[in-house]
Design an enzyme around this catalytic site. Sequence first.
Site, PDB file in Angstrom:
ATOM      1  N   LYS A 199      -9.923  13.595   4.003  1.00 47.61           N
ATOM      2  CA  LYS A 199      -9.012  12.455   4.102  1.00 47.61           C
ATOM      3  C   LYS A 199      -8.134  12.689   5.315  1.00 47.61           C
ATOM      4  O   LYS A 199      -8.124  13.777   5.880  1.00 47.61           O
ATOM      5  CB  LYS A 199      -8.160  12.315   2.845  1.00 47.61           C
ATOM      6  N   ARG A 200      -7.376  11.667   5.717  1.00 48.75           N
ATOM      7  CA  ARG A 200      -6.452  11.861   6.827  1.00 48.75           C
ATOM      8  C   ARG A 200      -5.572  13.072   6.569  1.00 48.75           C
ATOM      9  O   ARG A 200      -5.208  13.359   5.425  1.00 48.75           O
ATOM     10  CB  ARG A 200      -5.570  10.614   7.006  1.00 48.75           C
ATOM     11  N   LYS A 218      -0.524  14.443   1.513  1.00 48.48           N
ATOM     12  CA  LYS A 218      -1.847  14.655   0.915  1.00 48.48           C
ATOM     13  C   LYS A 218      -2.100  16.151   0.649  1.00 48.48           C
ATOM     14  O   LYS A 218      -3.049  16.514  -0.028  1.00 48.48           O
ATOM     15  CB  LYS A 218      -2.937  14.090   1.826  1.00 48.48           C
ATOM     16  N   THR A 226      -9.139   6.331  -2.746  1.00 49.03           N
ATOM     17  CA  THR A 226     -10.439   5.776  -3.139  1.00 49.03           C
ATOM     18  C   THR A 226     -11.531   6.821  -3.008  1.00 49.03           C
ATOM     19  O   THR A 226     -12.577   6.704  -3.635  1.00 49.03           O
ATOM     20  CB  THR A 226     -10.817   4.539  -2.288  1.00 49.03           C
ATOM     21  N   HIS A 253       0.797  -1.229   0.000  1.00 50.78           N
ATOM     22  CA  HIS A 253       0.000   0.000   0.000  1.00 50.78           C
ATOM     23  C   HIS A 253       0.825   1.273   0.000  1.00 50.78           C
ATOM     24  O   HIS A 253       0.260   2.365   0.042  1.00 50.78           O
ATOM     25  CB  HIS A 253      -0.936   0.034   1.219  1.00 50.78           C
ATOM     26  N   LYS A 291     -15.133   7.845  -5.139  1.00 48.32           N
ATOM     27  CA  LYS A 291     -16.456   8.069  -4.537  1.00 48.32           C
ATOM     28  C   LYS A 291     -17.055   9.390  -5.013  1.00 48.32           C
ATOM     29  O   LYS A 291     -18.236   9.477  -5.353  1.00 48.32           O
ATOM     30  CB  LYS A 291     -16.352   8.052  -3.008  1.00 48.32           C
TER      31      LYS A 291
END
Lengths: 834, 834
Positions: free
Chosen positions: B567-568, B573, B678, B374, B682
């Site tokens: 998101k986290r 990110k 992901t 991952h 969505k």
Amino acid sequence: DGKDKWPRGEEELWRANLRKPDTDVPSIARSFVNHVQTSLARQPHNLSDLGAYLATGLSVRDNLLLNWNETQMHMNRVAGKRAYYLSLEFLMGRTLDNALLNLGLKDQYRESIDRLGFNLEDLIDQERDAGLGNGGLGRLAACYLDSSSTQELPVWGYGLRYKYGIFQQLISPDGQQLEAPDPWLEHLNPWEVSRADVQYEIRFYGEAQKYVNGTARGVWYGGQEVLAVAYDVTIPGYDTRNTNNLRLWASKPKRGFDLQSFNAGNYEHAIESSNSAAAITSVLYPNDQTTFGKELRLKQQYFWTAASLADIMRRFRNLGKPMIELPDYIAIQLNDTHPTLAIPELMRILVDEEDLPWDVAWYIVTNTFFFTNHTVLPEALEKWPVPLMEHLLPRYCAIIITPLSISSVEHKFPGDHDRLARMSLIEENHPKYVRMAHLACIGSRKINGVAELHSELVRTTIFKDFLDFFGVSKFGNVTNGITPRRWLAQCNPDLTDLITKTINIPKNIWLKDLSQLEELLKYVEDEDFLEEWAAVKQANKERLAHYMRVTLSLNVNTKAMFDVQIKRLHEYKRQTLNILGVVHRYLTLKAMSPSERKKLTPRNVFFAGKAAPGYEIAKLTIRLIVNVARVVNADPDTKDYLNVFFLPDYSVTMAEILIPASDISQHISTAGTEASGTSNMKFCLNGGLLLGTVDGANIEIAEEVGSENVFFFGHLTPAVEELRYQHKHHPVPVEEKSRNLAKVLDQISSGLFGDEGVYEPLLNTIRQLDYYLITDDFDSYIEALQMIDDAYNDRTEWIKKSIRTTAKMGKFSSDRAIQDYAQEYWNIESTKVE
Amino acid sequence: DGKDKWPRGEEELWRANLRKPDTDVPSIARSFVNHVQTSLARQPHNLSDLGAYLATGLSVRDNLLLNWNETQMHMNRVAGKRAYYLSLEFLMGRTLDNALLNLGLKDQYRESIDRLGFNLEDLIDQERDAGLGNGGLGRLAACYLDSSSTQELPVWGYGLRYKYGIFQQLISPDGQQLEAPDPWLEHLNPWEVSRADVQYEIRFYGEAQKYVNGTARGVWYGGQEVLAVAYDVTIPGYDTRNTNNLRLWASKPKRGFDLQSFNAGNYEHAIESSNSAAAITSVLYPNDQTTFGKELRLKQQYFWTAASLADIMRRFRNLGKPMIELPDYIAIQLNDTHPTLAIPELMRILVDEEDLPWDVAWYIVTNTFFFTNHTVLPEALEKWPVPLMEHLLPRYCAIIITPLSISSVEHKFPGDHDRLARMSLIEENHPKYVRMAHLACIGSRKINGVAELHSELVRTTIFKDFLDFFGVSKFGNVTNGITPRRWLAQCNPDLTDLITKTINIPKNIWLKDLSQLEELLKYVEDEDFLEEWAAVKQANKERLAHYMRVTLSLNVNTKAMFDVQIKRLHEYKRQTLNILGVVHRYLTLKAMSPSERKKLTPRNVFFAGKAAPGYEIAKLTIRLIVNVARVVNADPDTKDYLNVFFLPDYSVTMAEILIPASDISQHISTAGTEASGTSNMKFCLNGGLLLGTVDGANIEIAEEVGSENVFFFGHLTPAVEELRYQHKHHPVPVEEKSRNLAKVLDQISSGLFGDEGVYEPLLNTIRQLDYYLITDDFDSYIEALQMIDDAYNDRTEWIKKSIRTTAKMGKFSSDRAIQDYAQEYWNIESTKVE
């Protein structure tokens, strides 16, 4: 008109779907299969006996809960006075069999389960005892709950949901007691409903301050807050829908897990507060009959009383009545001093939260509580160090010191400083102690002992000064009782059927009016009946022998007399006297010729009971019993005439097998030490005869059944104090007091039962101070045993004694006892749920 | 013939009572009322919304369990190959709504509940998320379970039943993240079945020895034994009876409580072993994307893999097949390196318990496991100190060191010592470390990444040496997917209905064959359809605005563009890039005249996400977002054009409300860092457009929907390494790289958003090394935002983009992904439960 306003939704749809209990074989089968499929997520293909027990339990619970719901709604509608029974112990034993009996559904369940491929008795055996008690005190609480439901009285019990109950007792090969934890909640417990929505915050530590407005009002803040979460256990009455509630509290942390510490890498600290909260209801304290000052035990007591009072007060506030009327709606029974903190806690609520004046609050408190004393042994009276109390419950000391104002005592007994000191709530010592019994006494409306003799001792010894002060009307007696449902109908169904057939009164009548047993007296001369009576006893002996063969691989001669002593191990209960008597019998047998022995009736002596883990002398008695058994049972000269058994891990369930099989049982405490005893009642109810001292309820049993039907021995209570004085100040060697006993002690010392020297500390308690008067009572004990031998040889007369004993046990139903409490103490009324 | 031999009892009686699921309004009402009365012991009079939710949950669970039972029986009968998905995280979110959707019973339950006086949506809101995961990895596992059931594949999940899931996030008034524990199991959890009868003993510490018989066999003994107890969670498929199982393990002490210590007065010690066992599954570790060496985490990993393997092996042994056929019956997927210990554990079982030769065991192992990587971030690759491993798992080091024998590598690459060192399972350091990714790589049959780019990076970076050694066939790709049931049908029912109506294909067909969405392309020119599409989006914005008003007391302008990044929180990110872009927009707006501003489309920027509690820079980003929001939203010049929201305590449930409301969402990781993502899928599935970097699954989304429908910006992966080199060795001041960015940073530094100085550590990560290339990508990011503004102004074209995006999301169904695994990796087949 009593009709409830419908709350929400379509009333018709709700009503159409509200279930009634399952009472016929088809619907019971459906309920069972449904629980297998859903609650257990099992299939017929992989359903074990344990799974089938759980499915049965869940199905029975559904029925119980439907009645429970009706009862709660009914009681809310009636809105009358309720009683609350606060007990730190509820020794419930197993539930399934008893629930089926009380619901009257045992046959229907048996048939359903049988048709589904299981055997009801096997499933019953899957259940683990709920061992949330040490002995008599806890089992009494359980009997009272059964009777309160059966008598249709509005009573709830409040206790703690210990994660681990009374320890499991293991016996090592050399006879030592080992203790293991009792993980009784390991599997799904079908007998409780968790009430995650019923929870209260309980405060410990922190600080307390008084208001500066001149009132008594104070405030308590800071410290540790722990959540009390309710678990409800249904208490079904016999042959009635009335189903009371036993609410047990479990502790859990208020804020869960300390995530900050966890993230900072300090996992230990992170779980610390979580553990410290969970620890409160982790384990039942063993009872060693002496007080001990463990902070956690005090935390248990406060946690439990505070949660219970919060719950009781919530229910009272819902009535919308003025606080001053609280005693008209609530009676709270304190079972021993363990819940005494409820007294200052109610004061705290009334003064701090309700802002009532001190005197009004005290009036309410002293008309709400009732206190049962369970012991007059000075070493067993609870006391707590004042510094610990101040630290743990900082608001309390101000509340506790105030109530019994010195001035009123002084006013009545001017200048009597000794009396003042004796009556004080505080023992002046280093450190100071709070005397819980004094607090319970002054804070309660009435105080009772648990048998006539004991209540007399309560008045004349520990509370003598309080009797002088408050007068005699504050003191009473309620002789203990036992529920005939569990202790006759459930554990001895054959005898129950025989009685019903003989007296020709429906079982559901006489089991609720136990005085009807007197009808048996009409049939004592009926030879057929005598034979049947004896046959039932014999069958129960066979049942016990079967149990011992299967579970302990022991062979038991069922032709022998069964002599049983089962209770906690304690010096005052004198299991030591019993085993010394056994040794005496063994030595006597050894000295006989084979032909002399052949004339004797063989005897099996059964012992069972747990010793508190720290109680070394009591553990030594177990070790002696086990080793005497080892030697005696293996001796070819004697093994046909005398066998001794120590059954490990005594429990309610084991008692249910032993009691119906007993010919004679022993209740041989030093006079004045056993407050009542209740196993004496259980044996007698099952037609076992009683060998006892003139102590506790033995006396009242003899009054009922007639002294010709019991075997008494030993010194009486008034002699005890002087005997002890003589032991201390004018000791006489054992040899001079009892040659029989001296010989027994010598043989043990000399290593006849192995382990040379190991028993000396135990034997020395007899040789030296002999606080429990074994030297004084031994010869009379041996004589009594001889009288029993003689009496047992007259088989017919023995059976008649047995019948006469059972016939006169009506007084000892806990139904009588609970009605005594209801009428003479609590002032509550029966109200039937239709 | 597949018919089961009847196990016991009357088959007819069993069969007559075996329940079928409740599927009509009357039987659902009956089931609900029944659970209220019995399972909850409540009455219509005192049933809260929470109680009604629990009754509904229990009723739905009954249905699920009936299907679950059928599925397990069916799979046992088929006795084919099964796959097991081992994941340390399963981020399930809520269950009720999803279960009703998959069962197809939502309307029936809604009507029943409505008629009983409750509102289904209110009850759904009573459920607490099962937050047993940090983010994408755990949610992916949850989607795969849904798809495995829906695709009727024999797959079980194995995980841990954390008592506390991912922490609750609180935001202090000054914008700091505070963490609180997540007591998600506080109330009855209706979605699990406890399996007290399924438990295994797991050993830690102790000693290991090899047999002296010359084989590899060894023995491990002593140490601490902990029990793993199973809890089963039903995983219903959509529109099928197939219901797979997620088995979660809870730890508990083997011997309960240490009573000896308790009796000796040492309560602390008494609960120590109990706690140390219970602690194992107490809490989910926060993911901070760096490795960390906490013993408890390693204990979790071993506890979980050992229990799961014991369970898998028990099931395999029941088949009665030879061990060598194990890979024909079992495939085990390792979700990331967390379950890598399953490899040595299976070796241990095969060698030590089954007494197989080492090579045979290794053959079995390497044909049983599959490994999903991952991340390629070096700092995130798990490694464990060898001394810790030796201490905790003493049998393991001998197993781990042996497998990839040096000789075979040397044989292939003679003399290449660097290569040997790089490939070693052991990192030579002080102390030595075990490289878990290397162990997972050599012990597995195949390795896959989670998106095309990421799988390429797996082959060319971290496993390059292993590719050389094993060849390319060991490496594959399975691009992640999402379940369209939860992420479209459940969270966006209006859009689902519109799609069904428009493409005229039954919902239960296209939700299982998501490529059918392409049919939508036929209607992009249908103006009515476009209007309806836009109306659904608008309604979902209103729903979000309502939620924020009710739960956060925030007013949201629903006429604005909704721009979402959820998101986290992590530097890679780049939520920081987003908030810096917001500040840039704010400064730009401030510089405009009111009339200029009036031409603009108002924009709402939503953030949500949790930062690992120890990740200070990420927490500083949250603080900056909160304070920018405070200033911007209150500024009268700009508040009609720009609003910023940070929604605390991001969760699956919150995502379900945010995603359908989004016009544009941001997936702006530094190229090469986000393995797949992901949430991008969505958003796009719900018609939200994508603003992203050329990273992870963004690339494949663009391939599908066409690059004209997504907004890309920033440097590409191949450029990253060189840019970082330049930052380090030839730094250029921010002012010279982006004047816009420099101005933004200056304004923050100068205290425009308060908290002067507090943001410097965050800003310095950009000014200095700028590892995540914010300085390099900022201007292109701003341009992309401008392009979005322009595109959004063409309403019709925007709606068409939205439709085209949704239409092309077929590939990203987790059904496709799970079928990839089933066919290309596990070799298992769908088998329908009738």
